[in-house]
Scaffold this active site. Structure first.
Site, PDB file in Angstrom:
ATOM      1  N   ASP A 184     -42.667  -2.682 -51.022  1.00  0.00           N
ATOM      2  CA  ASP A 184     -43.182  -1.694 -50.062  1.00  0.00           C
ATOM      3  C   ASP A 184     -44.453  -1.073 -50.644  1.00  0.00           C
ATOM      4  O   ASP A 184     -44.422  -0.520 -51.743  1.00  0.00           O
ATOM      5  CB  ASP A 184     -42.109  -0.618 -49.830  1.00  0.00           C
ATOM      6  CG  ASP A 184     -42.519   0.377 -48.759  1.00  0.00           C
ATOM      7  OD1 ASP A 184     -43.187  -0.027 -47.799  1.00  0.00           O
ATOM      8  OD2 ASP A 184     -42.173   1.570 -48.898  1.00  0.00           O
ATOM      9  N   GLU A 268     -44.450  -6.433 -46.105  1.00  0.00           N
ATOM     10  CA  GLU A 268     -44.727  -6.094 -44.710  1.00  0.00           C
ATOM     11  C   GLU A 268     -45.978  -6.813 -44.241  1.00  0.00           C
ATOM     12  O   GLU A 268     -46.927  -6.988 -45.003  1.00  0.00           O
ATOM     13  CB  GLU A 268     -44.938  -4.590 -44.570  1.00  0.00           C
ATOM     14  CG  GLU A 268     -43.671  -3.791 -44.713  1.00  0.00           C
ATOM     15  CD  GLU A 268     -43.969  -2.308 -44.627  1.00  0.00           C
ATOM     16  OE1 GLU A 268     -43.481  -1.675 -43.695  1.00  0.00           O
ATOM     17  OE2 GLU A 268     -44.670  -1.800 -45.494  1.00  0.00           O
ATOM     18  N   ASP A 364     -39.111   5.192 -50.456  1.00  0.00           N
ATOM     19  CA  ASP A 364     -39.847   3.943 -50.684  1.00  0.00           C
ATOM     20  C   ASP A 364     -38.903   2.794 -51.018  1.00  0.00           C
ATOM     21  O   ASP A 364     -39.110   1.656 -50.608  1.00  0.00           O
ATOM     22  CB  ASP A 364     -40.856   4.107 -51.838  1.00  0.00           C
ATOM     23  CG  ASP A 364     -41.984   5.049 -51.448  1.00  0.00           C
ATOM     24  OD1 ASP A 364     -42.324   5.093 -50.247  1.00  0.00           O
ATOM     25  OD2 ASP A 364     -42.510   5.732 -52.341  1.00  0.00           O
TER      26      ASP A 364
END
Ligand code: ZN
Length: 417
Positions: A184, A268, A364
Site C-alpha cells: 500500500d 493498487e 495502512d
C-alpha cells in the site's frame, strides 16, 4: 527472456570534445525544432504531408545545403537523423494518445542530447568510448555493462556530460521461491506491506526542498540573464539533479529489497495523476506555504511512485517474480476480518477500527492486506483482465551508474496482528 537495460556513465571530455558535444547537441536540437515547425506548417496548410521519419529525414540534405545552415554538416549526420526519428516517434506517441503534443526542445532542457545508433565503440578496459565525429572520450566506469550495446545517447546534465548505453541480453529467468505480499503506497510512509513492514519515505527530499526554495528565491532576486543569475540558475539545476539522484537510489534500493523477498507483489492500480491531487491534505506540516509546498511535494510524489512501480516490475521480472495490479477501491475501508465496509471504519489517517466487529489495526496495514486478498482472489478466479496483470513488457530501465552515495533506508517493522 530478452531484457533491455540502460547504463548511465559520466563522461570526462576534454575541452575540444566538450565543445563538439555542445555543438552536436545544438545541431540536433535545431533540426528537431525545425522539423517540428515544418510539421506544424504542413498541418496548418493541410498539405497532407505526415511527420513520418521518411518525410522528416528527407528534409535534412536540403537544410545542410542551405548557405545559412552550412554549420549543420559539422554534426555527425546519423545523430541528426536520430533527432528526426525522435520527432516522428513523439508524433506517433501523441497520435496514439500516450503523450502530449511534441514541444520545442530548449537549450539545457531535459532533451539536450544526441544519439548514435551505430558506429560507436565501448572500450571498457581503457575506460573510453569512441563517439563518431568526436573521438575517444574518457568516462567514469562505475560498473561493467551487461549485454550487447544497441545504441548510445550523450546527454547534458547540470553537472556535465553523461552517456547512456542501451543494451540487450538474453537471460534465463529463475523460479522465485518467495512469498506473496500486498503493498500500500502512502505519504506518511512510502509504503506499507501486508506483513506489517513499513518503509519510511526518502526524507532527504524534505531537507532539500527548503534549500531549493532558498535557491529559487535568490534566483528570483537576481537580474535576469546576468552572470549572477546564470550562476544561481546552475545551482538550482544541480540541486534538482542531486534530488533526482537521491530519489532514484532510494527507489532502486526499495525495489531491489522487495523483489528479492517476494515472488508476487500485489499493488493498487493507481491513476497517479488523480491520486496525488489529495496529497495536499496529507502532506506533513501544512500551514506554511501550503500551496507551493504541496505542489512541489506532489510533483515529487508523482515521479517517485511511477518510477518506483516501473523499477519494481522490472526487478521482479528479472528474478522470476511478478507485480500484479488490483482495483484500488475501498481498500482502506473494508474490514479484513468480517468484510464490513464503511467510511467510519477508518477513523484517522493511521488507525482502523471496524464498526461491526471491533477489529483494530494500523490503517495502512489493513489497506495492504486487503490489496493482497483482492489480488489473490482475482488470480484464483482468473479475473486478471487488462487492468489486472501489470504490463509485462520488457521495458527500458536505466541503472544509475554515476555512483552516488546510497542513502540508508529506514525499515520499521513491528505492527502486530
Ligand atoms: Zn470487521
Amino acid at each position: 527472456m530478452l531484457f533491455r537495460q540502460g547504463f548511465l556513465f559520466k563522461l570526462k571530455p576534454n575541452g575540444r570534445q566538450a565543445r563538439l558535444m555542445s555543438r552536436f547537441a545544438g545541431c540536433c536540437r535545431f533540426v528537431y525544432n525545425k522539423g517540428l515547425s515544418w510539421a506544424k506548417e504542413q498541418y496548418e496548410n493541410k498539405t497532407g504531408k505526415h511527420p513520418s521519419y521518411k518525410n522528416l529525414s528527407a528534409l535534412l540534405p536540403d537544410w545542410k545545403k542551405d548557405p545559412e545552415m552550412l554549420w549543420l554538416s559539422e554534426c555527425y549526420s546519423q545523430c541528426l537523423q536520430q533527432s528526426m526519428k525522435d520527432l516522428s516517434r513523439a508524433y506517433r506517441n501523441f497520435f496514439s494518445g500516450r503523450t502530449a503534443f511534441p514541444v520545442f526542445h530548449r537549450k539545457y532542457g531535459a532533451n539536450d542530447a544526441f544519439r548514435y545508433p551505430q558506429g560507436f565503440k565501448i572500450d571498457e578496459t581503457g575506460k573510453q568510448i569512441y563517439l563518431p565525429g568526436i573521438g575517444f572520450v574518457k568516462y567514469r566506469r562505475s560498473r561493467y555493462i551487461e549485454g550487447k550495446a544497441k545504441n548510445i545517447t550523450v546527454i547534458r546534465k547540470a553537472d556535465g556530460w553523461y552517456v547512456s548505453i542501451q543494451t540487450e541480453y538474453e537471460k534465463e529467468v529463475p523460479v522465485h521461491q518467495g512469498d506473496e505480499v500486498g503493498i500500500d503506497m502512502g505519504v506518511a510512509w512510502f509504503c506499507t506491506l501486508s506483513d506489517g513492514i513499513q518503509i519510511a519515505p526518502c526524507n532527504t527530499l524534505k531537507k532539500h526542498l527548503k534549500k531549493l526554495a532558498q535557491l529559487q528565491r535568490s534566483l528570483s532576486r537576481k537580474e535576469k540573464f546576468s552572470s549572477n543569475w546564470r550562476k544561481a540558475q546552475r545551482e538550482v539545476a544541480k540541486l534538482h539533479q542531486r534530488i533526482g539522484n537521491k530519489r532514484q537510489d532510494f527507489i532502486n534500493k526499495v525495489a531491489l529489497d522487495l523483489s528479492k523477498k517476494h515472488a508476487v507483489i500485489y499493488r493498487e492500480d493507481l491513476r497517479i495523476k488523480n491520486m496525488t491531487a489529495s496529497a495536499a491534505g496529507t502532506v506533513e506540516e501544512p500551514g506554511h506555504n501550503v500551496g507551493q509546498k504541496s505542489g512541489l511535494n506532489r510533483a515529487i510524489l508523482d515521479q517517485a511512485w511511477g518510477k518506483f512501480f516501473q523499477r519494481l516490475e522490472w526487478k521482479c521480472e528479472q528474478r522470476g517474480g511478478q507485480v500484479i495490479k488490483v482495483a484500488p477501491q475501498y481498500t482502506s475501508r473494508i474490514c479484513p476480518i468480517c468484510g464490513y465496509e464503511s467510511k467510519e471504519n477508518r477513523r484517522s489517517q493511521a488507525s482502523f477500527k471496524c464498526m461491526a466487529c471491533g477489529y483494530r489495526e494500523n490503517a495502512d496495514v489493513v489497506g495492504a492486506r486487503n490489496i493482497k486478498v483482492r489480488g489473490q482472489r482475482m488470480s484464483a478466479c482468473g479475473e486478471l483482465g487488462e487492468v489486472g496483470r501489470a504490463q509485462v513488457n520488457r521495458r527500458m530501465e536505466t541503472v544509475h551508474g554515476a555512483g552516488q552515495q546510497q542513502e540508508p533506508i529506514e525499515v520499521i517493522s513491528g505492527v502486530s496482528h
